[in-house]
Design a protein around this motif. Structure first.
Motif, PDB file in Angstrom:
ATOM      1  N   LYS A 112      25.393   1.224  -6.775  1.00 12.49           N
ATOM      2  CA  LYS A 112      25.195   0.246  -5.708  1.00 12.49           C
ATOM      3  C   LYS A 112      23.866   0.519  -5.008  1.00 12.49           C
ATOM      4  CE  LYS A 112      29.277  -2.002  -5.519  1.00 12.49           C
ATOM      5  NZ  LYS A 112      29.772  -1.552  -6.844  1.00 12.49           N
ATOM      6  N   ILE A 113      23.161  -0.552  -4.655  1.00 11.37           N
ATOM      7  CA  ILE A 113      21.974  -0.444  -3.808  1.00 11.37           C
ATOM      8  C   ILE A 113      22.446  -0.387  -2.363  1.00 11.37           C
ATOM      9  CG2 ILE A 113      19.872  -1.578  -2.998  1.00 11.37           C
ATOM     10  CD1 ILE A 113      19.711  -2.964  -5.740  1.00 11.37           C
ATOM     11  N   VAL A 114      22.075   0.681  -1.645  1.00 10.35           N
ATOM     12  CA  VAL A 114      22.564   0.846  -0.273  1.00 10.35           C
ATOM     13  C   VAL A 114      21.449   0.950   0.765  1.00 10.35           C
ATOM     14  CG1 VAL A 114      24.750   1.904  -0.993  1.00 10.35           C
ATOM     15  CG2 VAL A 114      22.741   3.354  -0.616  1.00 10.35           C
ATOM     16  N   TYR A 115      20.209   1.088   0.308  1.00  6.73           N
ATOM     17  CA  TYR A 115      19.098   1.333   1.245  1.00  6.73           C
ATOM     18  C   TYR A 115      17.785   0.981   0.551  1.00  6.73           C
ATOM     19  CZ  TYR A 115      15.507   4.465   3.329  1.00  6.73           C
ATOM     20  OH  TYR A 115      14.365   5.003   3.867  1.00  6.73           O
ATOM     21  N   ILE A 116      16.852   0.404   1.314  1.00  4.15           N
ATOM     22  CA  ILE A 116      15.523   0.097   0.805  1.00  4.15           C
ATOM     23  C   ILE A 116      14.525   1.106   1.363  1.00  4.15           C
ATOM     24  CG2 ILE A 116      13.690  -1.628   0.653  1.00  4.15           C
ATOM     25  CD1 ILE A 116      16.293  -2.452  -0.763  1.00  4.15           C
ATOM     26  N   GLY A 117      13.718   1.682   0.484  1.00  6.07           N
ATOM     27  CA  GLY A 117      12.715   2.658   0.917  1.00  6.07           C
ATOM     28  C   GLY A 117      11.597   2.021   1.713  1.00  6.07           C
ATOM     29  N   ASN A 118      10.726   2.851   2.271  1.00  8.59           N
ATOM     30  CA  ASN A 118       9.597   2.364   3.069  1.00  8.59           C
ATOM     31  C   ASN A 118       8.760   1.391   2.230  1.00  8.59           C
ATOM     32  OD1 ASN A 118      10.432   4.245   5.055  1.00  8.59           O
ATOM     33  ND2 ASN A 118       9.302   5.852   3.988  1.00  8.59           N
ATOM     34  N   ARG A 119       8.400   0.270   2.842  1.00  8.64           N
ATOM     35  CA  ARG A 119       7.706  -0.791   2.096  1.00  8.64           C
ATOM     36  C   ARG A 119       6.189  -0.739   2.284  1.00  8.64           C
ATOM     37  NH1 ARG A 119      11.632  -5.840   1.612  1.00  8.64           N
ATOM     38  NH2 ARG A 119      13.573  -5.017   2.477  1.00  8.64           N
ATOM     39  N   HIS A 120       5.505  -1.474   1.409  1.00 11.52           N
ATOM     40  CA  HIS A 120       4.049  -1.659   1.472  1.00 11.52           C
ATOM     41  C   HIS A 120       3.305  -0.341   1.301  1.00 11.52           C
ATOM     42  CE1 HIS A 120       4.493  -5.637   3.948  1.00 11.52           C
ATOM     43  NE2 HIS A 120       5.062  -5.702   2.748  1.00 11.52           N
ATOM     44  N   GLU A 121       3.645   0.435   0.289  1.00 10.48           N
ATOM     45  CA  GLU A 121       2.945   1.709   0.087  1.00 10.48           C
ATOM     46  C   GLU A 121       2.400   1.832  -1.326  1.00 10.48           C
ATOM     47  OE1 GLU A 121       5.041   4.392  -2.159  1.00 10.48           O
ATOM     48  OE2 GLU A 121       5.199   2.255  -2.564  1.00 10.48           O
ATOM     49  N   SER A 122       2.199   0.688  -1.996  1.00 11.38           N
ATOM     50  CA  SER A 122       1.647   0.709  -3.348  1.00 11.38           C
ATOM     51  C   SER A 122       0.268   0.047  -3.366  1.00 11.38           C
ATOM     52  CB  SER A 122       2.586  -0.005  -4.317  1.00 11.38           C
ATOM     53  OG  SER A 122       3.793   0.736  -4.468  1.00 11.38           O
ATOM     54  N   THR A 123      -0.590   0.550  -4.254  1.00 15.95           N
ATOM     55  CA  THR A 123      -1.990   0.134  -4.269  1.00 15.95           C
ATOM     56  C   THR A 123      -2.494  -0.001  -5.704  1.00 15.95           C
ATOM     57  OG1 THR A 123      -2.282   1.439  -2.232  1.00 15.95           O
ATOM     58  CG2 THR A 123      -4.280   0.687  -3.350  1.00 15.95           C
ATOM     59  N   LEU A 124      -3.306  -1.026  -5.942  1.00 18.81           N
ATOM     60  CA  LEU A 124      -3.981  -1.186  -7.231  1.00 18.81           C
ATOM     61  C   LEU A 124      -5.407  -0.680  -7.082  1.00 18.81           C
ATOM     62  CD1 LEU A 124      -4.298  -2.286 -10.126  1.00 18.81           C
ATOM     63  CD2 LEU A 124      -4.772  -4.536  -9.127  1.00 18.81           C
ATOM     64  N   VAL A 125      -5.745   0.341  -7.849  1.00 15.76           N
ATOM     65  CA  VAL A 125      -7.101   0.899  -7.815  1.00 15.76           C
ATOM     66  C   VAL A 125      -7.721   0.789  -9.200  1.00 15.76           C
ATOM     67  CG1 VAL A 125      -6.648   2.502  -5.916  1.00 15.76           C
ATOM     68  CG2 VAL A 125      -6.265   3.253  -8.279  1.00 15.76           C
ATOM     69  N   CYS A 126      -9.054   0.758  -9.242  1.00 21.73           N
ATOM     70  CA  CYS A 126      -9.769   0.673 -10.518  1.00 21.73           C
ATOM     71  C   CYS A 126     -10.967   1.621 -10.495  1.00 21.73           C
ATOM     72  CB  CYS A 126     -10.220  -0.750 -10.815  1.00 21.73           C
ATOM     73  SG  CYS A 126     -11.315  -1.442  -9.568  1.00 21.73           S
ATOM     74  N   ARG A 127     -11.435   1.989 -11.680  1.00 21.07           N
ATOM     75  CA  ARG A 127     -12.573   2.893 -11.777  1.00 21.07           C
ATOM     76  C   ARG A 127     -13.768   2.357 -11.011  1.00 21.07           C
ATOM     77  NH1 ARG A 127     -13.065   2.785 -17.472  1.00 21.07           N
ATOM     78  NH2 ARG A 127     -15.316   2.672 -17.048  1.00 21.07           N
ATOM     79  N   LYS A 128     -14.409   3.244 -10.299  1.00 22.21           N
ATOM     80  CA  LYS A 128     -15.508   2.847  -9.418  1.00 22.21           C
ATOM     81  C   LYS A 128     -16.660   2.214 -10.207  1.00 22.21           C
ATOM     82  CE  LYS A 128     -17.503   4.731  -5.183  1.00 22.21           C
ATOM     83  NZ  LYS A 128     -16.500   4.108  -4.309  1.00 22.21           N
ATOM     84  N   ASP A 129     -16.916   2.748 -11.394  1.00 20.86           N
ATOM     85  CA  ASP A 129     -18.056   2.251 -12.163  1.00 20.86           C
ATOM     86  C   ASP A 129     -17.842   0.852 -12.731  1.00 20.86           C
ATOM     87  OD1 ASP A 129     -16.188   3.904 -13.864  1.00 20.86           O
ATOM     88  OD2 ASP A 129     -17.381   2.966 -15.436  1.00 20.86           O
ATOM     89  N   LEU A 130     -16.601   0.348 -12.695  1.00 22.76           N
ATOM     90  CA  LEU A 130     -16.339  -1.010 -13.161  1.00 22.76           C
ATOM     91  C   LEU A 130     -16.898  -2.064 -12.206  1.00 22.76           C
ATOM     92  CD1 LEU A 130     -12.634  -0.829 -14.452  1.00 22.76           C
ATOM     93  CD2 LEU A 130     -14.742  -0.767 -15.799  1.00 22.76           C
ATOM     94  N   GLN A 131     -17.011  -1.663 -10.941  1.00 23.38           N
ATOM     95  CA  GLN A 131     -17.508  -2.576  -9.895  1.00 23.38           C
ATOM     96  C   GLN A 131     -16.703  -3.880  -9.858  1.00 23.38           C
ATOM     97  OE1 GLN A 131     -21.760  -2.959 -10.673  1.00 23.38           O
ATOM     98  NE2 GLN A 131     -22.184  -1.038  -9.598  1.00 23.38           N
TER      99      GLN A 131
END
Length: 346
Positions: A112-131
């Motif tokens: 059973k799902i009983v609790y939702i964890g802290n939200r909005h803590e995921s990020t999309l990052v990319c290699r800096k040299d890709l610009q």
């Protein structure tokens, strides 16, 4: 002669007694050092070391000896491994990636799902040299997500829809979160979408740029949530209530005490405190700590998206969500870490 024989016997007896005593001491120390002597009721919680699951180390840390239940946080390196541990009864609760809970439910795992964890803590990052400036710039680039059954995979496909990437232009690979930063740093990976602090690790090292925060793609995004085994609810509702209430209250404490929460998490996660603190508060106020009640409509929407992107054949979530424990949480009286426990179980 008899005297010498007596002395030999006495000496041998003493040596034998000392040897037995020494063995007893060694055996006692071995038992003491290698076995758990805590006689309290034990609930084992599986988790991955990300901010959405901050409750796990906080509960483990706050469990003092005078409490009737001990909550033990067990760190996993993959969600698939955690799911199997829950299915096999090695753990009774899991802070697990949200879509996987639906898969386990449809496979008859009895959770059973009983609790939702802290939200909005995921990020999309990319290699800096890709610009890269937009998601379109990641066409034909390798983008890692934690697993096929992850909100990050779904969010990536929502972005692909928005920017018109499909077929060979979209290259999504699965990778365990702890491996993502090093893969990007060595050039084996172009981008990754993950829960913090794994994205912040390469950002702070000046190896990646933030392409977007998950809330920009999916407001209210659920990264991880807590599932418990049906048998625990059936046999010990009071412990489940205490577990959910304490997890929810720990988020409020963490919001008010970011530095202290970061110090605790950094020790459990084996990460620098500066990294955890940065992930907890960049941008400031980003993490949502008080939306922990599981809502059937949110989980249904998640299941519908999984069917849409051919991750599941069925969107059935009948009986998966139990919001009764989270709806009764009292968020008053939260001061120090120990106060996260509800009054009835202190």
């Amino acid at each position: 002669m008899l005297s010498r024989l007596y002395n030999r016997i006495s000496t041998g007896l003493w040596i034998g007694m000392l040897a037995i005593l020494w063995l007893a001491i060694i055996s006692g120390l071995h038992f003491w050092l290698n076995f758990d002597h805590d006689t309290r009721k034990l609930v084992r919680m599986g988790y991955m070391p990300v901010v959405t699951n901050l409750a796990a180390p906080l509960l483990d840390r706050a469990c003092e000896a005078n409490r009737p239940v001990r909550y033990e946080a067990l760190k996993f390196s993959s969600f698939a491994e955690m799911g199997e541990a829950l299915r096999n009864g090695q753990i009774q609760a899991a802070f697990i990636i949200a879509p996987l809970s639906i898969v386990l439910h449809q496979q008859g795992a009895g959770v059973k799902i009983v609790y939702i964890g802290n939200r909005h803590e995921s990020t999309l990052v990319c290699r800096k040299d890709l610009q890269a400036k937009t998601f379109r710039d990641l066409a034909r680039k390798s983008i890692a997500v934690p697993m096929r059954y992850s909100g990050h995979n779904i969010a990536t496909r929502l972005l692909a829809e928005q920017f018109g990437l499909q077929g060979p232009d979209l290259n999504v690979v699965e990778m365990n979160p702890p491996d993502m930063p090093s893969a990007l740093a060595t050039g084996a990976l172009d981008a990754y979408f993950v829960g913090e602090p794994f994205a912040a690790k390469t950002v702070r090292a000046n190896e990646s740029n933030v392409l977007c925060y998950v809330e920009q793609v999916w407001p209210g995004f659920i990264c991880n949530l807590m599932i418990v085994r049906d048998e625990l609810i059936q046999n010990d509702r009071e412990t489940v209530r205490d577990l959910v209430h304490t997890a929810a209250r720990s988020g409020i404490w963490a919001k008010r005490n970011t530095k202290s929460a970061s110090e605790i998490a950094s020790k459990y996660w084996n990460q620098p405190i500066e990294l955890v603190e940065y992930a907890m508060d960049t941008p400031p106020g980003r993490i949502v700590f008080d939306q922990f009640i599981p809502k059937k409509e949110e989980i249904q929407n998640l299941a519908d998206l999984m069917v849409k992107f051919k991750l599941l054949e069925s969107n059935d979530i009948t009986g998966l969500v139990d919001d009764s424990f989270a709806r009764s949480v009292n968020l008053e009286g939260i001061t120090d870490l120990r106060s996260i426990f509800s009054e009835q179980r202190k």
